[in-house]
Design a protein around this motif. Sequence first.
Motif, PDB file in Angstrom:
ATOM      1  N   VAL A   1       0.415 -17.742   3.773  1.00 15.28           N
ATOM      2  CA  VAL A   1       0.091 -17.758   2.353  1.00 15.28           C
ATOM      3  C   VAL A   1      -0.183 -16.335   1.914  1.00 15.28           C
ATOM      4  O   VAL A   1      -0.828 -15.582   2.628  1.00 15.28           O
ATOM      5  CB  VAL A   1      -1.208 -18.548   2.084  1.00 15.28           C
ATOM      6  CG1 VAL A   1      -1.462 -18.641   0.587  1.00 15.28           C
ATOM      7  CG2 VAL A   1      -1.157 -19.908   2.700  1.00 15.28           C
ATOM      8  N   SER A   2       0.319 -15.978   0.773  1.00 18.30           N
ATOM      9  CA  SER A   2      -0.125 -14.717   0.207  1.00 18.30           C
ATOM     10  C   SER A   2      -0.297 -14.903  -1.277  1.00 18.30           C
ATOM     11  O   SER A   2       0.333 -15.779  -1.876  1.00 18.30           O
ATOM     12  CB  SER A   2       0.879 -13.612   0.494  1.00 18.30           C
ATOM     13  OG  SER A   2       2.168 -14.063   0.191  1.00 18.30           O
ATOM     14  N   ASN A   3      -1.189 -14.138  -1.866  1.00 14.62           N
ATOM     15  CA  ASN A   3      -1.284 -14.249  -3.310  1.00 14.62           C
ATOM     16  C   ASN A   3      -0.326 -13.273  -3.956  1.00 14.62           C
ATOM     17  O   ASN A   3      -0.137 -12.153  -3.506  1.00 14.62           O
ATOM     18  CB  ASN A   3      -2.717 -14.123  -3.847  1.00 14.62           C
ATOM     19  CG  ASN A   3      -3.419 -12.895  -3.346  1.00 14.62           C
ATOM     20  OD1 ASN A   3      -2.878 -12.183  -2.507  1.00 14.62           O
ATOM     21  ND2 ASN A   3      -4.599 -12.643  -3.855  1.00 14.62           N
TER      22      ASN A   3
ATOM     23  N   ASN B   1       0.795  -1.227   0.000  1.00 20.10           N
ATOM     24  CA  ASN B   1       0.000   0.000   0.000  1.00 20.10           C
ATOM     25  C   ASN B   1       0.828   1.278   0.000  1.00 20.10           C
ATOM     26  O   ASN B   1       0.260   2.369   0.005  1.00 20.10           O
ATOM     27  CB  ASN B   1      -0.875   0.038   1.266  1.00 20.10           C
ATOM     28  CG  ASN B   1      -2.160  -0.706   1.078  1.00 20.10           C
ATOM     29  OD1 ASN B   1      -2.189  -1.703   0.367  1.00 20.10           O
ATOM     30  ND2 ASN B   1      -3.220  -0.237   1.710  1.00 20.10           N
TER      31      ASN B   1
ATOM     32  N   THR C   1      -0.837 -22.269  -8.516  1.00 16.31           N
ATOM     33  CA  THR C   1      -2.192 -21.716  -8.546  1.00 16.31           C
ATOM     34  C   THR C   1      -3.077 -22.418  -7.521  1.00 16.31           C
ATOM     35  O   THR C   1      -4.103 -21.887  -7.122  1.00 16.31           O
ATOM     36  CB  THR C   1      -2.864 -21.853  -9.936  1.00 16.31           C
ATOM     37  OG1 THR C   1      -2.754 -23.210 -10.341  1.00 16.31           O
ATOM     38  CG2 THR C   1      -2.210 -20.949 -10.964  1.00 16.31           C
ATOM     39  N   ASP C   2      -2.691 -23.612  -7.094  1.00 15.86           N
ATOM     40  CA  ASP C   2      -3.454 -24.310  -6.055  1.00 15.86           C
ATOM     41  C   ASP C   2      -2.722 -24.218  -4.728  1.00 15.86           C
ATOM     42  O   ASP C   2      -1.533 -24.531  -4.620  1.00 15.86           O
ATOM     43  CB  ASP C   2      -3.643 -25.779  -6.436  1.00 15.86           C
ATOM     44  CG  ASP C   2      -4.397 -26.524  -5.351  1.00 15.86           C
ATOM     45  OD1 ASP C   2      -5.490 -26.066  -4.980  1.00 15.86           O
ATOM     46  OD2 ASP C   2      -3.872 -27.532  -4.850  1.00 15.86           O
ATOM     47  N   ILE C   3      -3.431 -23.795  -3.704  1.00 16.53           N
ATOM     48  CA  ILE C   3      -2.808 -23.507  -2.421  1.00 16.53           C
ATOM     49  C   ILE C   3      -2.309 -24.773  -1.726  1.00 16.53           C
ATOM     50  O   ILE C   3      -1.287 -24.751  -1.025  1.00 16.53           O
ATOM     51  CB  ILE C   3      -3.824 -22.733  -1.542  1.00 16.53           C
ATOM     52  CG1 ILE C   3      -3.144 -22.086  -0.362  1.00 16.53           C
ATOM     53  CG2 ILE C   3      -4.929 -23.616  -1.083  1.00 16.53           C
ATOM     54  CD1 ILE C   3      -4.095 -21.184   0.381  1.00 16.53           C
TER      55      ILE C   3
ATOM     56  N   GLN D   1      -3.311 -10.223  -8.034  1.00 16.49           N
ATOM     57  CA  GLN D   1      -4.730 -10.159  -7.687  1.00 16.49           C
ATOM     58  C   GLN D   1      -5.567 -11.134  -8.499  1.00 16.49           C
ATOM     59  O   GLN D   1      -5.116 -11.666  -9.500  1.00 16.49           O
ATOM     60  CB  GLN D   1      -5.259  -8.742  -7.919  1.00 16.49           C
ATOM     61  CG  GLN D   1      -4.632  -7.738  -6.977  1.00 16.49           C
ATOM     62  CD  GLN D   1      -5.244  -6.371  -7.130  1.00 16.49           C
ATOM     63  OE1 GLN D   1      -6.139  -6.180  -7.939  1.00 16.49           O
ATOM     64  NE2 GLN D   1      -4.786  -5.426  -6.348  1.00 16.49           N
ATOM     65  N   GLY D   2      -6.780 -11.330  -8.051  1.00 16.39           N
ATOM     66  CA  GLY D   2      -7.708 -12.167  -8.793  1.00 16.39           C
ATOM     67  C   GLY D   2      -7.765 -13.564  -8.228  1.00 16.39           C
ATOM     68  O   GLY D   2      -6.874 -13.997  -7.502  1.00 16.39           O
ATOM     69  N   THR D   3      -8.836 -14.273  -8.561  1.00 14.56           N
ATOM     70  CA  THR D   3      -9.005 -15.593  -7.958  1.00 14.56           C
ATOM     71  C   THR D   3      -8.094 -16.633  -8.580  1.00 14.56           C
ATOM     72  O   THR D   3      -7.855 -17.662  -7.983  1.00 14.56           O
ATOM     73  CB  THR D   3     -10.463 -16.094  -8.082  1.00 14.56           C
ATOM     74  OG1 THR D   3     -10.894 -15.864  -9.409  1.00 14.56           O
ATOM     75  CG2 THR D   3     -11.370 -15.392  -7.114  1.00 14.56           C
ATOM     76  N   ASP D   4      -7.569 -16.387  -9.784  1.00 14.21           N
ATOM     77  CA  ASP D   4      -6.638 -17.373 -10.331  1.00 14.21           C
ATOM     78  C   ASP D   4      -5.192 -16.974 -10.072  1.00 14.21           C
ATOM     79  O   ASP D   4      -4.276 -17.400 -10.754  1.00 14.21           O
ATOM     80  CB  ASP D   4      -6.898 -17.632 -11.818  1.00 14.21           C
ATOM     81  CG  ASP D   4      -6.553 -16.420 -12.686  1.00 14.21           C
ATOM     82  OD1 ASP D   4      -6.350 -15.336 -12.111  1.00 14.21           O
ATOM     83  OD2 ASP D   4      -6.485 -16.577 -13.907  1.00 14.21           O
TER      84      ASP D   4
ATOM     85  N   LYS E   1      -2.873 -22.398 -17.019  1.00 17.95           N
ATOM     86  CA  LYS E   1      -3.788 -22.368 -15.873  1.00 17.95           C
ATOM     87  C   LYS E   1      -4.328 -20.980 -15.579  1.00 17.95           C
ATOM     88  O   LYS E   1      -5.318 -20.819 -14.887  1.00 17.95           O
ATOM     89  CB  LYS E   1      -3.055 -22.837 -14.608  1.00 17.95           C
ATOM     90  CG  LYS E   1      -2.585 -24.278 -14.630  1.00 17.95           C
ATOM     91  CD  LYS E   1      -2.108 -24.636 -13.222  1.00 17.95           C
ATOM     92  CE  LYS E   1      -1.025 -25.677 -13.231  1.00 17.95           C
ATOM     93  NZ  LYS E   1      -0.382 -25.785 -11.918  1.00 17.95           N
TER      94      LYS E   1
END
Lengths: 398, 398
Positions: A339-341, A179, A370-372, A344-347, A255
């Motif tokens: 865990v962090s992505n 941020n 892409t899979d946690i 952004q986004g669901t994929d 993916k």
Amino acid sequence: MTPDQVVEQAVRAVKRARRYTDNVEFSPEDAGRSDEDFLCRIIEATIDAGATTINIPDTVGYNIPHQFGATIKSLIERVPNSDRAVFSAHCHNDLGLAVANSLSAVLNGARQVECTINGLGERAGNTSLEELVMAVRTRQDVFDCDTNIDTTHILAASRLVSSVTGFIVQPNKAIVGANAFAHEAGIHQDGVLKHRETYEIMRAEDVGWNANKLVMGKHSGRNAFKVRLTELGVEFDSEESLNDAFRRFKELADKKHEIFDEDLQALVSETQTEASESIKLVSLKVCTETGEENTATVVLSIDDKEQTATAKTSGAVDATFSAISSLVDFEINLQLYSVSNVTQGTDALGEVNVRLEHNGRIINGQGVDTDIITASAKAYIHGLNKIMAATDRAHPQI
Amino acid sequence: MTPDQVVEQAVRAVKRARRYTDNVEFSPEDAGRSDEDFLCRIIEATIDAGATTINIPDTVGYNIPHQFGATIKSLIERVPNSDRAVFSAHCHNDLGLAVANSLSAVLNGARQVECTINGLGERAGNTSLEELVMAVRTRQDVFDCDTNIDTTHILAASRLVSSVTGFIVQPNKAIVGANAFAHEAGIHQDGVLKHRETYEIMRAEDVGWNANKLVMGKHSGRNAFKVRLTELGVEFDSEESLNDAFRRFKELADKKHEIFDEDLQALVSETQTEASESIKLVSLKVCTETGEENTATVVLSIDDKEQTATAKTSGAVDATFSAISSLVDFEINLQLYSVSNVTQGTDALGEVNVRLEHNGRIINGQGVDTDIITASAKAYIHGLNKIMAATDRAHPQI
């Protein structure tokens, strides 16, 4: 030891060190809380003995900026041979003042600051390199020196350190937090649009932030891939590791719709840390259902031999880790899991960090997928490989 | 506007505010970079008009401690009626100096500091309450004032804020980071054991840290549960919410061997945020297998009507979120996804934070479970419920 003995030991140590190098730093622990007369005496003696840097540590992070600066100034003034050494600040962040104390030291004559990327260090950490560097640079009206650091690599360095250590950076961390350059208040956004300097004292690009722009897709070729990574400051040590990274990129592009710079960086960091792994993930199947126990079945290749294990527990990750650890014959304690992505986004790619403890040693592992659950398995296996490599190397007796 | 008009507007605004309250704060934006003569003029005029607090913001985090302190001192000296107002510091952390600047302001006469827990705030955030409070308290030899804050609640407050906002605290954050009181270097550990004050300027207990001790197990009764939570500062608003929390505790104790204080806090925080949910998770089944797409089947109760959806994508969490969002008819963007374990060990509770965007509004959701996929589903649903509640309440026109 008596004060005389302490001075004598310090002088002997510095003289001995000078036999091996011309560049000797003397560092009196907890100088920030020490008796100044004695400090002057030991500093003068060690400079005479050949110390070229005098480091003043605030070992417990107790000092307040104006006071720490005054200490540095007084030491430089009072020690007769102070002009023959560089004075350095080594600050801890227990009260959140490491950067401010270091800056105060610089304003009062220090010309070396001991920093760490992301402010890592014991307890609340040390002086954050990125904050110090950008403060000196942004306030050139106040500081009559500069660090000569190419600041555009700061963000990449921060991410690499974060990924390797497993210590995440909080979003509101200055300079490198997610941020740090995001304007939320409407009036500020308006101000930035109208006259950028109104609300921006630094440009985000100056520390390596760029727009989270779409750079690559499914149809990008190997050369475009290489060129973009070179722009991001990534170099491959061999054609093989480039090819390996490109293969992973293609898998990922199958993916995931949009591939960002951060995805590429995560991909490469994973490639580069995967060398010499004796444990490899062959396959993983996990089923989780509310109200039921979770079942994980994992197939690992350990020293090129495939082995399978199944575990049932109350969590998908827990079951995965249990299955994996049942295939290795040493004790592992999970100390941290996060865990962090990456984007952004669901994929988005998920990055998992684990901290494992084995015989009192702490090891961090990372995995990206892409899979946690798969990312978790990769992180755990990455940690296990490090433990095995370190066991082989550092302690052959174990 | 001309300077005269600005002063006139400020005076009118303060006078108007005084009609409604005796406690009026005047805050000239970006005072830290403003012309001091004009600042003196407008401050004098607004105090005359009835302002009781004069807030000096360093809106873009540009100031350096000695300079910001000097500004506060100079303003208090030069403004003739400054004794009729409290001077306040409002610092931003863009260069990592918000706490140091605020402390410098206090040393120079400010008697109010605008702080946030965990240093949250726009961009790199504002002055971190916990660091400021502990600096003033630890250095009573330097500060001739105190905050009168009961510091033992600092850690609990930090965790609550972190959980509600989804902004995690990095491990090396001063005071409230997981590592803030951890001594790693052998020589330091030895020092702490021999003479505690050598390396500890604050006691971890003073800010609410306690040993991560085992407090409850499967056989603990309802009263023991209530007593321990009271000790942790948790109060229940009704017998019903106590019973609900206790029921969850029993469920958790079936899944998890050791229950720590942090588990209890997570459990209660979950209970307390679950009120008035129109979407509830009935059941979830997710299968993930390397090389295959993940399948998630979710059953939700939406306004007491059960609905089922299935989704297949490349990640277990992604599939879960896709299945859930296919059952609600509004657009959701996932902006942030993070997981942390509440306690140590592989059977730890996982806490998932999601940040969702809907029509430009940002909502945070949290979920806690021993299973990370279930925790993710709970977090997503928690966010959806907040969006629906807010839509009902704040924008009935949508």
